[in-house]
Motif scaffolding. Structure first.
Motif, PDB file in Angstrom:
ATOM      1  N   ASN A  59       0.903  -1.271   0.045  1.00 52.69           N
ATOM      2  CA  ASN A  59       0.043  -0.038   0.070  1.00 52.69           C
ATOM      3  C   ASN A  59       0.754   1.277  -0.034  1.00 52.69           C
ATOM      4  N   GLY A  60       2.051   1.260   0.612  1.00 51.32           N
ATOM      5  CA  GLY A  60       2.713   2.404   0.725  1.00 51.32           C
ATOM      6  C   GLY A  60       3.921   2.792  -0.284  1.00 51.32           C
ATOM      7  N   MET A  61       4.513   1.829  -0.902  1.00 51.29           N
ATOM      8  CA  MET A  61       5.302   2.220  -1.930  1.00 51.29           C
ATOM      9  C   MET A  61       5.002   3.204  -2.891  1.00 51.29           C
ATOM     10  N   SER A  62       3.896   3.018  -3.368  1.00 48.81           N
ATOM     11  CA  SER A  62       3.353   3.964  -4.285  1.00 48.81           C
ATOM     12  C   SER A  62       3.361   5.554  -4.050  1.00 48.81           C
ATOM     13  N   ALA A  63       3.300   5.785  -2.558  1.00 47.76           N
ATOM     14  CA  ALA A  63       3.234   7.107  -1.887  1.00 47.76           C
ATOM     15  C   ALA A  63       4.478   7.657  -2.224  1.00 47.76           C
ATOM     16  N   PHE A  64       5.443   7.005  -2.626  1.00 51.31           N
ATOM     17  CA  PHE A  64       6.819   7.716  -2.992  1.00 51.31           C
ATOM     18  C   PHE A  64       6.888   8.220  -4.397  1.00 51.31           C
ATOM     19  N   LEU A  65       5.829   8.095  -5.171  1.00 46.96           N
ATOM     20  CA  LEU A  65       5.617   8.468  -6.543  1.00 46.96           C
ATOM     21  C   LEU A  65       4.550   9.535  -6.675  1.00 46.96           C
ATOM     22  N   SER A  66       4.644  10.712  -7.148  1.00 44.23           N
ATOM     23  CA  SER A  66       3.600  11.392  -7.652  1.00 44.23           C
ATOM     24  C   SER A  66       3.483  11.600  -9.009  1.00 44.23           C
ATOM     25  N   THR A  67       2.018  11.631  -9.380  1.00 47.85           N
ATOM     26  CA  THR A  67       1.607  11.920 -10.896  1.00 47.85           C
ATOM     27  C   THR A  67       1.537  13.216 -11.140  1.00 47.85           C
ATOM     28  N   TYR A  68       2.262  13.642 -12.484  1.00 50.80           N
ATOM     29  CA  TYR A  68       2.310  15.001 -12.953  1.00 50.80           C
ATOM     30  C   TYR A  68       1.589  14.765 -14.311  1.00 50.80           C
ATOM     31  N   ASN A 154      -4.249  15.783  -9.617  1.00 51.49           N
ATOM     32  CA  ASN A 154      -5.216  15.483  -8.316  1.00 51.49           C
ATOM     33  C   ASN A 154      -4.909  14.157  -7.888  1.00 51.49           C
ATOM     34  N   ASP A 155      -5.443  14.099  -6.461  1.00 45.74           N
ATOM     35  CA  ASP A 155      -5.151  12.643  -5.946  1.00 45.74           C
ATOM     36  C   ASP A 155      -6.009  11.693  -6.917  1.00 45.74           C
ATOM     37  N   ASP A 156      -7.263  11.939  -7.247  1.00 45.51           N
ATOM     38  CA  ASP A 156      -8.135  10.858  -7.848  1.00 45.51           C
ATOM     39  C   ASP A 156      -7.497  10.463  -9.363  1.00 45.51           C
ATOM     40  N   ILE A 157      -6.761  11.364  -9.866  1.00 40.76           N
ATOM     41  CA  ILE A 157      -5.833  10.930 -11.042  1.00 40.76           C
ATOM     42  C   ILE A 157      -4.837  10.334 -10.533  1.00 40.76           C
ATOM     43  N   ASP A 158      -4.372  10.397  -9.695  1.00 45.44           N
ATOM     44  CA  ASP A 158      -2.993   9.786  -9.212  1.00 45.44           C
ATOM     45  C   ASP A 158      -3.285   8.498  -8.781  1.00 45.44           C
ATOM     46  N   MET A 159      -4.303   7.995  -8.040  1.00 46.00           N
ATOM     47  CA  MET A 159      -4.784   6.762  -7.601  1.00 46.00           C
ATOM     48  C   MET A 159      -5.302   5.952  -9.327  1.00 46.00           C
ATOM     49  N   ALA A 160      -5.862   6.642 -10.160  1.00 43.88           N
ATOM     50  CA  ALA A 160      -6.176   5.915 -11.544  1.00 43.88           C
ATOM     51  C   ALA A 160      -4.923   5.494 -12.014  1.00 43.88           C
ATOM     52  N   VAL A 161      -3.877   6.424 -12.041  1.00 44.13           N
ATOM     53  CA  VAL A 161      -2.682   6.182 -12.915  1.00 44.13           C
ATOM     54  C   VAL A 161      -2.027   5.083 -12.063  1.00 44.13           C
ATOM     55  N   LYS A 162      -1.781   5.033 -10.696  1.00 48.56           N
ATOM     56  CA  LYS A 162      -1.225   3.975 -10.182  1.00 48.56           C
ATOM     57  C   LYS A 162      -1.792   2.654 -10.131  1.00 48.56           C
ATOM     58  N   GLY A 163      -3.007   2.780 -10.538  1.00 50.72           N
ATOM     59  CA  GLY A 163      -3.998   1.230 -10.323  1.00 50.72           C
ATOM     60  C   GLY A 163      -4.458   1.101  -9.167  1.00 50.72           C
ATOM     61  N   HIS A 164      -4.656   2.079  -8.380  1.00 47.97           N
ATOM     62  CA  HIS A 164      -5.550   1.738  -6.996  1.00 47.97           C
ATOM     63  C   HIS A 164      -6.685   2.240  -7.232  1.00 47.97           C
ATOM     64  N   ALA A 165      -7.144   2.843  -8.110  1.00 45.41           N
ATOM     65  CA  ALA A 165      -8.681   3.042  -8.470  1.00 45.41           C
ATOM     66  C   ALA A 165      -9.100   2.391  -9.774  1.00 45.41           C
ATOM     67  N   PRO A 166     -10.225   2.063  -9.797  1.00 47.87           N
ATOM     68  CA  PRO A 166     -10.798   1.611 -11.091  1.00 47.87           C
ATOM     69  C   PRO A 166     -11.028   2.445 -11.902  1.00 47.87           C
ATOM     70  N   ALA A 192       1.838  13.027 -21.934  1.00 46.46           N
ATOM     71  CA  ALA A 192       1.473  14.053 -20.911  1.00 46.46           C
ATOM     72  C   ALA A 192       1.193  13.701 -19.604  1.00 46.46           C
ATOM     73  N   VAL A 193       1.453  12.552 -19.297  1.00 47.05           N
ATOM     74  CA  VAL A 193       1.370  11.897 -17.817  1.00 47.05           C
ATOM     75  C   VAL A 193       2.535  11.372 -17.417  1.00 47.05           C
ATOM     76  N   LYS A 194       3.000  11.522 -16.245  1.00 44.78           N
ATOM     77  CA  LYS A 194       4.223  10.961 -15.606  1.00 44.78           C
ATOM     78  C   LYS A 194       4.255  10.758 -14.158  1.00 44.78           C
ATOM     79  N   THR A 195       5.017   9.756 -13.633  1.00 42.73           N
ATOM     80  CA  THR A 195       5.223   9.783 -12.254  1.00 42.73           C
ATOM     81  C   THR A 195       6.424   9.991 -11.909  1.00 42.73           C
ATOM     82  N   ARG A 196       6.973  10.579 -10.762  1.00 38.07           N
ATOM     83  CA  ARG A 196       8.237  10.869 -10.458  1.00 38.07           C
ATOM     84  C   ARG A 196       8.345  10.940  -8.745  1.00 38.07           C
ATOM     85  N   PHE A 197       9.532  10.984  -8.329  1.00 37.56           N
ATOM     86  CA  PHE A 197       9.529  10.804  -6.950  1.00 37.56           C
ATOM     87  C   PHE A 197       8.993  11.858  -6.120  1.00 37.56           C
ATOM     88  N   ASN A 198       8.260  11.568  -4.964  1.00 38.47           N
ATOM     89  CA  ASN A 198       7.524  12.379  -4.389  1.00 38.47           C
ATOM     90  C   ASN A 198       8.306  13.118  -3.324  1.00 38.47           C
TER      91      ASN A 198
END
Length: 437
Positions: A59-68, A154-166, A192-198
């Motif tokens: 649950n926590g490893m993805s918190a070290f990444l942010s979606t931009y 936004n956090d909802d977009i972040d969860m969708a990109v990381k696969g935590h939300a359908p 135009a979407v990427k994840t990088r270190f939070n």
């Protein structure tokens, strides 16, 4: 007659040997069962520990990444509302939301209605405005230019990109509309979407927005609290242990003190929180939610542990050391200061670090003194309101957003890392300075 007697003796010996062999067999079988039960208990505990750590890491490893999200930002003075030469005041008061709105509208011109425009703005975080403000403040030459910038999603977009939300509108767990999901897919198709270190997680305080919430405020609050705990509990605990072990007369009063110290080590920590609430806050009027009060309460919790560990370490010093020093003319104080304390210091330090590690994980007493408040600013002094890591875990775990689940797990990972480091230091100190008599 003799043959009959010898046969009976042989039969008795065989019976006795068979009885002993049977008893040994039962004893060995019982030992094997006991070892099997012990091994099963260990494996059972390790299994639950593995499940716990796997869940926290998962649950926590993805918190070290942010979606931009990449947006074309036009720093048009008219759009920003800046007239004339830019100043620090006009840059701070500029309308950066209009810049974001225009950039998203250029990317998706089909969003015309107010509902669609509101959903479009929901792709990026509310903290994106602060990022644009910082960019223009650091480089005023950007005024009048158009740049492609990466804005925090936004956090909802972040969860969708990381696969935590359908990624399907209307299903349980999904908070995105069909338009937002379509726009997200279009942005991904354009790279135009990427994840990088939070970095926000390590540089910011708490926030109502999950993507903007950080641990730095809680880490600073924990450091302040533990520093005060160490400065108060270590000298008092060692001084108490020295007096009780080396100077106090052995009578009913010292026996009563020793019993009370041992009992205090088993008192629930929430009782110390009530004591801190009654004495430090209500009686002394100290600031609420401050690391100063938290450190004093944690010092009360650590004192029994430090006293018991220090006394055990001083008892381990052989009496011959004391006798030799006294025989050379050393006073009682010199014997303690020059010989007993240096030789027992490894055990004292080990007990102190373990007590501090115990204090680091305490939550209940800090909740009693008000350190459960929502604190955004990073504390600058021990008198400023602050949170600590276990309380931050408690606050985030109570939040309904899915993004706070990964933040909670990340905070637990950081807390466990601190605890493991403190226990490792205690082990290394014991191994380095341990002496065998």
């Amino acid at each position: 007659m003799t043959d009959t007697t010898q046969a009976a003796a042989l039969a008795a010996e065989r019976t006795s040997a068979d009885t002993v062999a049977a008893r040994l067999k039962r004893r060995h079988a019982a030992e094997r069962r006991f070892r099997a039960v012990g091994l099963g208990a260990v494996l059972f505990a390790l299994g639950f520990l593995g499940i716990l750590l796997t869940t926290i890491l998962g649950n926590g490893m993805s918190a070290f990444l942010s979606t931009y999200v990449k947006v074309e930002a036009s720093f048009d003075p008219a759009l920003l509302g800046i007239e004339g030469a830019p100043t620090a005041e006009t840059i701070a008061a500029a309308d950066y939301r209009a810049v974001i709105r225009q950039g998203l509208a250029r990317a998706f011109p089909e969003a015309q209605s107010r509902t669609e425009q509101r959903q479009l703005m929901g792709l990026v975080s509310s903290g994106a405005e602060a990022d644009l403000r910082s960019m223009l403040r650091d480089d005023p030459a950007l005024l009048g230019q158009t740049r492609e910038v990466w804005l925090l999603a936004n956090d909802d977009i972040d969860m969708a990109v990381k696969g935590h939300a359908p990624r399907q509108a209307g299903v349980p767990g999904s908070r995105l509309s069909e338009n937002q999901l379509r726009w997200l897919s279009a942005l991904e198709a354009r790279d135009a979407v990427k994840t990088r270190f939070n970095t926000i997680l390590w540089t910011s305080g708490d926030s109502r927005q999950p993507e903007l919430a950080g641990l730095w405020g809680a880490i600073v609050g924990s450091v302040f609290s533990l520093t005060i705990t160490l400065l108060v509990s270590f000298p008092l605990g060692v001084a108490t242990a020295v007096y009780l072990e080396e100077f106090a007369p052995k009578n009913r009063w010292t026996d009563l003190i020793e019993v009370n110290i041992n009992n205090l080590a088993a008192v629930p920590s929430v009782v110390f929180g009530l004591l801190g609430l009654a004495v430090f806050l209500n009686a002394f009027g100290m600031p609420r939610s401050a690391p100063l009060v938290g450190g004093l309460v944690l010092a009360l919790i650590c004192l029994p542990t430090i006293i018991i560990a220090a006394r055990a370490a001083m008892k381990a010093v052989p009496p011959s050391i004391r006798e030799a020093a006294a025989g050379l003319g050393a006073s009682r104080l010199q014997v303690v200061v020059d010989h007993v304390l240096p030789l027992s210091m490894p055990g004292i330090l080990t007990g102190t670090i373990l007590g501090m590690a115990h204090a680091l994980g305490e939550t209940a007493p800090l909740l009693m003194i008000g350190m459960v408040a929502f604190i955004v600013d990073i504390p600058a002094t021990p008198l400023d309101p602050a949170a600590v890591l276990p309380v931050q875990v408690y606050l985030w775990a109570d939040s309904p957003e899915r993004a706070f689940v990964e933040r909670t797990s990340a905070a637990i990972m950081v807390l466990l890392l601190f605890l493991a480091a403190m226990n490792l230091v205690a082990i290394l100190l014991r191994k380095k300075f341990e002496r065998k008599w």
